[in-house]
Design an enzyme around this catalytic site. Sequence first.
Site, PDB file in Angstrom:
ATOM      1  N   HIS A 147       0.843  -1.340  -0.095  1.00 22.27           N
ATOM      2  CA  HIS A 147      -0.230   0.058  -0.002  1.00 22.27           C
ATOM      3  C   HIS A 147       0.977   1.173  -0.054  1.00 22.27           C
ATOM      4  O   HIS A 147       1.508   1.595  -0.937  1.00 22.27           O
ATOM      5  CB  HIS A 147      -0.840  -0.009   1.242  1.00 22.27           C
ATOM      6  CG  HIS A 147      -2.129   0.809   1.243  1.00 22.27           C
ATOM      7  ND1 HIS A 147      -2.444   1.523   0.244  1.00 22.27           N
ATOM      8  CD2 HIS A 147      -2.834   1.446   2.127  1.00 22.27           C
ATOM      9  CE1 HIS A 147      -3.440   2.415   0.245  1.00 22.27           C
ATOM     10  NE2 HIS A 147      -4.052   2.126   1.404  1.00 22.27           N
TER      11      HIS A 147
ATOM     12  N   HIS B 161      -2.025  -0.486 -12.229  1.00 22.90           N
ATOM     13  CA  HIS B 161      -3.335  -0.348 -11.199  1.00 22.90           C
ATOM     14  C   HIS B 161      -4.552  -0.946 -11.577  1.00 22.90           C
ATOM     15  O   HIS B 161      -4.956  -0.607 -12.834  1.00 22.90           O
ATOM     16  CB  HIS B 161      -3.635   1.131 -10.762  1.00 22.90           C
ATOM     17  CG  HIS B 161      -4.174   1.370  -9.415  1.00 22.90           C
ATOM     18  ND1 HIS B 161      -5.381   0.779  -9.399  1.00 22.90           N
ATOM     19  CD2 HIS B 161      -3.789   1.738  -8.632  1.00 22.90           C
ATOM     20  CE1 HIS B 161      -5.750   1.175  -8.106  1.00 22.90           C
ATOM     21  NE2 HIS B 161      -4.966   1.713  -7.598  1.00 22.90           N
TER      22      HIS B 161
ATOM     23  N   ASP C 103       2.762   5.711  -7.282  1.00 23.21           N
ATOM     24  CA  ASP C 103       3.770   5.145  -6.594  1.00 23.21           C
ATOM     25  C   ASP C 103       5.087   5.443  -7.306  1.00 23.21           C
ATOM     26  O   ASP C 103       6.162   5.269  -6.907  1.00 23.21           O
ATOM     27  CB  ASP C 103       3.774   3.789  -6.188  1.00 23.21           C
ATOM     28  CG  ASP C 103       2.540   3.534  -5.283  1.00 23.21           C
ATOM     29  OD1 ASP C 103       2.382   4.248  -4.130  1.00 23.21           O
ATOM     30  OD2 ASP C 103       1.653   2.634  -5.473  1.00 23.21           O
TER      31      ASP C 103
END
Length: 387
Positions: A255, A293, A334
């Site tokens: 995460h 994603h 990210d």
Amino acid sequence: MVWMTAAEALTILNVRPQTLYANVSRGKIRAKADDADPRRSLYHRDDVLRMARRANGRRKIDAVSAQAMQWGDPVLPSSISTTADGRLLYRGQDAAVLAASATLEEVAALLWECDASRIRAALPARHDAPPAAAAPTSFLGACLSSLATLAASDAPSLARPADELRADAATILATLTETVAGPPPDGAAGLTISARLAHAWGRPNQEDLIRRALVLMADHELNASTFAARVAVSTGASLAAGVLAGLATLSGPLHGGASAQFARLLALARQTGARDAVAQWLAGGRPLPGFGHPLYPEGDPRARALLEMLPKTQPHAALAAEAEAQAGELPTVDFALPLLAATCGLPDDAPLILFTLGRCVGWLAHALEQAQANRPIRPRARYVGPA
């Protein structure tokens, strides 16, 4: 292999070709031309396998519930944020558009359904909270300590007026800001959160990029940390306890800790080159950190909104090209946050700080919404142990 032929995909899915093509057109399965034969298409393995896990026809309730816990149907009704047509929406407003000009405080007011002046008035944080027992040595430790202190003293959320809970939310956000950025400089108590961070990091000229990143991280539907925050508050626990649960969940490498995983991939790329780094990572059976994603087959809009403001640098650009070539994956936030930190000369833990401080707004929005629901979240388990 990351890509498979139509025949292989149809065997796994057990559907007609028309169904496969329909899922491609809807963006549920990624496809690309076969380099060996441009007349044919190849299909992304992960997308095919995810679709295969969906049972055909009317699903039984246990199958629906199991899927809901793993990128399936939404677990809870919420009016806070959602994804649609490749966009992230905050109460119906495009987050990327908001990031062009809004402050984190203004987005908090939108998500909490209150006036931004209430949030600005709470900054700086209250100073009557007792200090932590020991001085933590990390950003994460400092935030966990400050939230634990609040959680131990704040009133439960159960059956309290919404305005009181919003006041608690503003105090929590202010406390976390002060934990991260320290007290505001003399004569500058009215600084925004992004300006506070820019000042603390000695990068006042980068305040706009910091602001954009905070806004884009403010919420992301029912991700793991948000769900954890809602579960905690659903018991009647304080909002601070909910945010503490969210932060503890965010710390995991799958995460909020994904930026640290990306740093390892980046270091490998500097040693061996981007092509070999991606190949080695994929050979280990690990998903590429910073790329791909499930909610955004065409690319993470949060990453896109940041990357268009940042210069192309190496080995980041080469990694992005190889991730798409070898795995069919596009950059996520990210990837974008570490690139922003490197471009602006921010501390190594800046990506996690931006993620945490921005997402605190969303945790609190969901905590407020869950408190109004006034019922516990209690999923059932499907027992698979010994008889």
